[in-house]
Design an enzyme around this catalytic site. Structure first.
Site, PDB file in Angstrom:
ATOM      1  N   ASP A 544      29.391  35.748  37.621  1.00 24.56           N
ATOM      2  CA  ASP A 544      30.003  34.727  36.740  1.00 24.56           C
ATOM      3  C   ASP A 544      29.654  33.255  37.473  1.00 24.56           C
ATOM      4  O   ASP A 544      29.270  33.086  38.537  1.00 24.56           O
ATOM      5  CB  ASP A 544      31.509  34.868  37.217  1.00 24.56           C
ATOM      6  CG  ASP A 544      32.010  35.997  36.619  1.00 24.56           C
ATOM      7  OD1 ASP A 544      31.419  36.774  35.460  1.00 24.56           O
ATOM      8  OD2 ASP A 544      33.110  36.624  36.773  1.00 24.56           O
ATOM      9  N   ASP A 546      31.520  30.936  38.340  1.00 30.59           N
ATOM     10  CA  ASP A 546      32.575  30.342  39.074  1.00 30.59           C
ATOM     11  C   ASP A 546      32.374  30.501  40.761  1.00 30.59           C
ATOM     12  O   ASP A 546      31.278  30.927  41.259  1.00 30.59           O
ATOM     13  CB  ASP A 546      33.918  30.982  38.595  1.00 30.59           C
ATOM     14  CG  ASP A 546      33.985  32.477  39.182  1.00 30.59           C
ATOM     15  OD1 ASP A 546      32.953  33.099  39.678  1.00 30.59           O
ATOM     16  OD2 ASP A 546      35.027  32.908  38.534  1.00 30.59           O
ATOM     17  N   ASP A 548      33.668  32.527  42.840  1.00 29.18           N
ATOM     18  CA  ASP A 548      33.557  33.986  43.376  1.00 29.18           C
ATOM     19  C   ASP A 548      32.085  34.227  42.946  1.00 29.18           C
ATOM     20  O   ASP A 548      31.476  34.931  43.901  1.00 29.18           O
ATOM     21  CB  ASP A 548      34.398  34.821  42.646  1.00 29.18           C
ATOM     22  CG  ASP A 548      35.576  34.860  43.516  1.00 29.18           C
ATOM     23  OD1 ASP A 548      35.825  33.923  44.462  1.00 29.18           O
ATOM     24  OD2 ASP A 548      36.758  35.278  42.804  1.00 29.18           O
TER      25      ASP A 548
END
Ligand code: 0RA
Length: 679
Positions: A544, A546, A548
């Protein structure tokens, strides 16, 4: 070539599959020399006619340069980012040779505002004057004749030579223009070239009390994909040159931004090791240092133990980073293992008679730089970065054995710390061996027993196969639907994988996600690893966009860097590029991969365009994921390459290691680039 996210400047990801809108249209035809070539690269005929000595020799020279322009990659490796920067290294190499010969103390590199680069040294200056055999001025010969640099017997061995060792004439041939100034015999001599051809005779420009050479060149945009130099890249290489050539001053300046650095290391490689270890915890304060010269061969070694689990050994031959190792490394390792075992036995560190420490044990946590300089280096291996000279093994081995034993005897406390660490490593290795045996018994490292989570492809030829490592089960599910099952495999990863920077092998092998990856890849791990057994030649990390996702990507890269380095070196590791945005207006729908693409599209489509920002892979359905990220025809993959092993090593230590302070500093220093890093 955009550096990828947080690994900016250290690990560059290169786009493959396609270079969007990069293709150049070139016109081809027959030139005056009877060569079929790109016509837009033409010579200016008038330059040739000006000079009356337009003889056979000269035609040969021009044909030589033509060959370079026709097949630049044969001379500088490529015409991409690397090839472009190689031009600078090639020029600097000549100055370094002059320094090795003892005539040059200072080199300066300047990136000029017009896109050219100036390299200046205070050496003897390129020879000036008519060369009897060639009936041409020596200066002109050096700049126009392939390999002519070596024709004048420069007393010392050509030490650096660059990876391709092609000389100034190649840089000249691949430059839109090149100007050389030679300060010699009290005068400043000047000549200009255009695409390798003299654009003026040699002129006297003025007077000078000092000697030296100044080369200024502008890379030819007809040859290179991009002609923009990267300051960090050049600066890193200049620093390396300075570390490897004790006492030499090397400065670099970007006149556009006023960035500047001056490097000079009187401690040479001893300082290099301290620099590499600057954010690690060391077991002894000063690196063990060997610096000797024998029979025209120079050996310089620095080594220092740290509390980390990784071994970081960098080897160089004639200033070239021998990433594939070679005889000097073999000799170094043999000496290290033997000497530490001898000392440990002699001083009752090892109990049982049969007990001994393995090579891996004595190298755990070791940072070492090994630099040799020798007259006729033979470079072998896939990337010509493996030293082949067989006598280097013995020479390095005896030098290291002698000096290391001496050092251990004189520094018993350091010796004890290093050996205790090696003994711990040995115990952990034994535990790892047991764990590995266990996993082997369960068939987990066996290709025949693939993990259930893996959705494999039907194709068996690894060169055609791709494995997508996908963050999370739900994105994994979409990827399974989106893939082409004939050659694309999907392995969903649940949650965060183990931080291998903080774990020894035995713990690593107990981690389910890591085991699954190893099994799926089929390569085995660490010393048992065999990259030729890789089941996929493209392993794509798909996470992803983001915090994380960035973390998981870094964890995976750390794992590959520390334990499966050959997978990176072979170019098998990629980063998938899911789109950041989708823009929609009426029937027009487009996916955008950067903020720049977004602003361009917003401009183009005007008001009323609807923009969606993708934070995770999960926000796309299978069709969208296919088109944007997985389908060969429309996706972009970025290949992970280690641009600078020392910087990458340092970066992984800082980002993933124990010490909090250096990480905080790094993040503060790189706050702008480090968009997604959690602390
Ligand atoms: C050939 C012979 C000599 C020096 C050089 C080349 C030379 C080339 C370059 C390129 C950049 N800087 C350079 N400095 C020197 C030896 C000349 C002599 O014997 O005086």
């Amino acid at each position: 070539m955009q550096p990828d996210g947080i690994l900016k400047a250290f690990i560059y990801a290169h786009s493959i599959d396609e270079f969007r809108g990069r293709k150049k249209r070139r016109k081809f035809g027959w030139d005056a020399f009877g060569n079929y070539r790109c016509l837009s690269l033409g010579h200016r005929g008038s330059n040739l006619m000006e000079d009356s000595t337009y003889d056979a020799e000269r035609i040969q020279v021009l044909e030589g340069l033509e060959a370079v322009r026709k097949r630049p990659s044969m001379y500088i490796g490529s015409t991409d980012f690397h090839g472009l920067h190689h031009l600078v290294y090639e020029v600097v190499d000549n100055s370094i040779d002059e320094a090795m010969a003892g005539f040059c103390t200072s080199i300066s590199v300047v990136m000029n505002a017009d896109g050219s680069v100036t390299v200046e040294d205070d050496g003897r200056g390129i020879p000036i004057g008519m060369h009897k055999k060639y009936k041409q001025d020596a200066l002109e010969l050096v700049l126009t004749k392939l390999h002519s640099g070596g024709k004048f017997d420069r007393k010392t061995y050509k030490v650096s030579g660059g990876l391709h060792g092609v000389g100034l004439s190649v840089v000249n041939a691949l430059s839109e223009w090149l100007e050389v100034r030679v300060k010699r015999q009290g005068k400043v001599h000047f000549q200009r070239y255009e695409r390798g051809v003299p654009a003026s005779p040699i002129k006297i420009e003025g007077e000078s009390q000092t000697n030296g050479t100044i080369v200024r060149f502008k890379p030819d945009s007809q040859i290179f994909e991009s002609t923009e130099f990267n300051y960090e890249t050049l600066s890193g290489r200049m620093r390396e040159f300075a570390f490897l050539n004790k006492g030499l001053k090397v400065s670099i300046t970007n006149s556009k931004t006023n960035e500047s650095n001056t490097y000079r290391f009187d401690g040479g490689i001893q300082e290099y090791v301290q620099f590499i270890n600057r954010s690690k915890t060391c077991l002894h304060e000063k690196p063990i240092y060997v610096n000797m010269e024998k029979d025209g061969i120079a050996i310089e070694i620095g080594m220092q133990y740290t509390d980390s689990y990784a071994e970081s050994i960098y080897t160089f031959a004639n200033n070239i980073n021998t990433t594939e190792g070679g005889t000097h490394l073999v000799g170094f390792r043999a000496a290290l293992t033997k000497t530490i075992n001898d000392y440990a036995k002699q001083n009752q560190f090892l109990k049982g008679n049969g007990d001994s420490l393995s090579g891996e044990d004595v190298r755990e946590g070791l940072t070492a730089v090994l630099s040799v300089k020798l007259p006729e280096p033979q470079f072998e291996g896939q990337t010509k970065t493996k030293l082949g000279n067989s006598d280097m093994r013995g020479i390095v081995e005896s030098a290291v054995s002698e000096k290391l034993y001496e050092y251990l005897e004189e520094n018993p406390k350091v010796a004890q710390a290093c050996i205790s660490k090696a003994i711990l490593a040995s115990q952990a290795r034994e535990a790892a061996r047991k764990a590995r045996e266990l996993t082997r018994r369960k068939g987990l490292l066996d290709v025949g027993n693939l993990p259930g989570k893996l959705s494999d492809c039907s194709e068996k030829d690894p060169t055609k196969c791709e494995l997508f490592l996908v963050e999370g089960d739900s994105a994994g599910g979409s990827a399974k639907q989106a893939r082409d099952r004939t050659f694309q495999a999907v392995l969903p990863l649940r949650g965060k994988i183990l931080n291998v920077e903080k774990a020894r092998l035995d713990r690593m092998l107990k981690n389910a996600e890591i085991r699954t990856i190893i099994t799926a890849l089929g390569t085995g791990i660490e010393q048992e690893m065999d990259v030729d057994r890789a089941r996929y030649h493209r392993v794509c990390i798909m996470t992803d966009g983001d915090v994380d996702g960035a973390h998981i990507r870094t964890l995976l890269l750390t794992f590959f860097f520390r334990y499966m380095r050959p997978m990176i070196d072979r170019g098998y590791i990629y980063i998938a590029q899911p789109p950041l945005y989708r823009i929609k207006k009426g029937k027009t729908e487009r996916y955008l991969y950067s903020d720049r693409e977004l602003s361009d599209a917003v401009q183009e489509l005007g008001e009323g365009a609807d923009v969606q920002r993708y934070k995770g892979l999960g926000e796309m359905n299978a069709d969208q994921l296919r088109v944007t990220t997985m389908d060969m025809k429309s996706r972009i993959l970025k290949r992970v390459t280690v641009e600078d092993g020392v910087e990458a090593d340092q970066l992984f230590t800082v980002l993933m290691g124990d010490a909090v302070e250096p990480r905080r500093n790094y993040i503060q220093d790189h706050a702008k680039e480090v968009e997604f890093l959690d602390v």
